[in-house]
Scaffold this active site. Structure first.
Site, PDB file in Angstrom:
ATOM      1  N   LYS A  67       0.844  -1.190   0.000  1.00  0.00           N
ATOM      2  CA  LYS A  67       0.000   0.000   0.000  1.00  0.00           C
ATOM      3  C   LYS A  67       0.878   1.238   0.000  1.00  0.00           C
ATOM      4  O   LYS A  67       1.965   1.246   0.589  1.00  0.00           O
ATOM      5  CB  LYS A  67      -0.918   0.008   1.227  1.00  0.00           C
ATOM      6  CG  LYS A  67      -1.897  -1.150   1.256  1.00  0.00           C
ATOM      7  CD  LYS A  67      -2.738  -1.139   2.504  1.00  0.00           C
ATOM      8  CE  LYS A  67      -3.806  -0.079   2.458  1.00  0.00           C
ATOM      9  NZ  LYS A  67      -4.736  -0.162   3.611  1.00  0.00           N
ATOM     10  N   ASP A  84       6.979  -2.793  10.372  1.00  0.00           N
ATOM     11  CA  ASP A  84       5.557  -2.468  10.405  1.00  0.00           C
ATOM     12  C   ASP A  84       5.113  -2.139  11.830  1.00  0.00           C
ATOM     13  O   ASP A  84       4.271  -1.260  12.046  1.00  0.00           O
ATOM     14  CB  ASP A  84       4.727  -3.613   9.824  1.00  0.00           C
ATOM     15  CG  ASP A  84       5.041  -4.964  10.450  1.00  0.00           C
ATOM     16  OD1 ASP A  84       6.105  -5.123  11.083  1.00  0.00           O
ATOM     17  OD2 ASP A  84       4.221  -5.885  10.294  1.00  0.00           O
TER      18      ASP A  84
END
Length: 239
Positions: free
Chosen positions: A13, A91
């Site tokens: 993304k 992340d």
């Protein structure tokens, strides 16, 4: 414009930010990243990737704009107290940065994806660590893989607590088991931290309706928000 690119285990993304605001989210394939960057023509770029094979990609887009690649040793808008920061997933780092951007309260970040990660940061901005457990689809796949007769099934909406078929029973066990795990972890951390903010993110974050004592924020794009926060922090630090 800042472009923040998050390359995860199952999807990639990109978030386009203007004046600190997320104005566009793009889901794309890895092989389209370079062309997408050229089309968007951002001023600054930051990458977060669970893969170590990003050097050619970073090199290809560095012709468009300055590029930062997220790692634990770069300047961050919080302090890491994790004992093995070199093993910490980027992340998770970005998610904590996103939480610090949204609130100055102690925060529990719950990222519900391939795995479920729980990360706690206190009100002073110290990240302490957390825990990792299997995600929803991983639980369903594990029951199929480690048995002879249980089928591999997909997730479903409005899963009943009591399954009247084997497929429904598998969905119930995986879904409600994970839901109760999440609710239990939240309860335990609320015993330790007053005014705890709980933030859900990740691909399956909107799938769960949790029963908790106080509201839970759902921010599917928290990692992208955190990446932009880290990028801005590094620009301000002139690195």
């Amino acid at each position: 414009m800042n472009l923040c690119i998050d390359i995860g285990n199952t999807r990639t993304k990109a978030g386009l930010f203007s004046n600190g605001e997320l104005v566009r989210v793009i889901t794309l394939k890895k092989e389209l990243i370079t062309q997408t960057v050229k089309d968007l023509n951002p001023k600054k770029i930051i990458f977060s990737s669970v893969s170590s094979e990003t050097e050619p990609l970073v090199k290809s887009v560095s012709e468009v704009a300055p590029v930062w690649t997220l790692h634990h040793a770069m300047p961050l808008p919080f302090r890491i107290a994790y004992k093995t920061p070199e093993t910490l997933g980027v992340d998770r780092i970005a998610g904590v940065a996103g939480a610090r951007h949204l609130t100055d309260k102690p925060a529990l970040v719950i990222d519900i994806g391939t795995c479920v990660t729980y990360d706690i940061v206190d009100a002073e901005g110290t990240y302490h660590g957390g825990s990792i457990s299997p995600g929803l689809r991983m639980r369903l796949r594990a029951m199929n893989h480690f048995t002879e007769r249980l089928p591999l099934i997909e997730t479903g909406d409005r899963v009943p607590l009591t399954g009247s078929t084997t497929e429904d029973a598998l969905r119930s066990g995986a879904t409600h088991g994970l839901r109760l795990e999440i609710e239990g972890i939240i309860r335990e951390y609320r015993k330790k931290f007053r005014d705890l903010a709980v933030i859900l993110c990740g691909g399956d974050s909107e799938f769960f309706e949790l029963e908790t004592e106080s509201p839970v924020m759902v921010k599917p794009e928290l990692v992208l928000i955190g990446l932009n926060s880290i990028l801005s922090h590094n620009v301000e630090a002139n690195v």
